[in-house]
Design a protein around this motif. Structure first.
Motif, short mmCIF file in Angstrom:
data_model
loop_
_atom_site.label_atom_id
_atom_site.label_comp_id
_atom_site.label_asym_id
_atom_site.label_seq_id
_atom_site.Cartn_x
_atom_site.Cartn_y
_atom_site.Cartn_z
N UNK A 94 14.04 63.49 45.93
CA UNK A 94 14.06 63.68 44.47
C UNK A 94 14.23 62.40 43.69
N UNK A 95 13.75 61.28 44.25
CA UNK A 95 13.86 59.99 43.58
C UNK A 95 12.46 59.40 43.40
N UNK A 112 15.97 64.96 35.04
CA UNK A 112 17.13 64.73 34.17
C UNK A 112 18.39 65.48 34.65
N UNK A 113 18.20 66.67 35.22
CA UNK A 113 19.34 67.43 35.72
C UNK A 113 20.04 66.69 36.86
N UNK A 117 23.85 65.30 36.97
CA UNK A 117 24.79 65.70 38.02
C UNK A 117 25.34 64.49 38.78
N UNK A 118 24.58 63.42 38.82
CA UNK A 118 25.05 62.18 39.46
C UNK A 118 25.73 61.26 38.46
N UNK A 119 26.01 61.78 37.25
CA UNK A 119 26.70 61.03 36.19
C UNK A 119 25.95 59.76 35.81
N UNK A 120 24.64 59.81 35.86
CA UNK A 120 23.76 58.69 35.55
C UNK A 120 24.02 57.48 36.46
#
Length: 155
Positions: A94-95, A112-113, A117-120
């Motif tokens: 997913x990258x 974006x989700x 979830x990875x706190x940017x």
């Protein structure tokens, strides 16, 4: 990781933990599973030794999160020869590739989700280390990418 990055990551995680704690607290009140009303629960949280200890533990966990939440792993791979394997591994996780320069590929979460979830903190750098590559980023995603990349290279 420099001091400023460490502090920002720690503060982000503190806010995330406090939001999670608030969500659980709110759900308990909304569903009636709390032992008392909101005022009494807040008084117990901030007025009791147990409540203050729980808040202190949240702060301590957030303070050490950058130490255990991020990782650097080395995988025996050829940076240029295994480039397509590296790209397909990160696509599967997913990258997407956002930048490539001077023997480093930088990947960011595609959705974006996932970024939220990875706190940017979704940046993973893949650096050429002469006969191997170094994956550097958030631990959970680096470990998944390392496992998949090793599997692809061994097969």
């Amino acid at each position: 990781m420099d001091g400023k990055t460490y502090i920002v990551r720690s503060l982000k995680y503190l806010v995330w933990l406090l939001l999670l704690f608030t969500l659980v607290f709110t759900l308990m009140l909304a569903t009636g599973t709390s032992r008392a009303d909101a005022g009494r629960d807040l008084a117990e949280l901030f007025g009791s030794q147990r409540g203050r200890l729980m808040l202190a533990v949240i702060v301590v966990v957030a303070a050490f999160y950058p130490k255990f939440g991020f990782a650097r792993r080395t995988v025996a791979a050829d940076f240029t020869g295994d480039r397509e394997l590296i790209l397909s591994t990160f696509r599967a996780n997913g990258f997407s590739l956002v930048r490539e320069q001077d023997g480093t590929m930088v990947f960011r979460a595609s959705s974006p989700l996932k970024r939220a979830l990875l706190l940017w903190e979704d940046r993973i750098a893949v650096t050429d280390a002469g006969g191997s590559v170094v994956l550097d980023g958030i631990r959970k995603e680096v470990v998944k990418a390392e496992f998949r990349l090793r599997s692809h290279i061994e097969n």
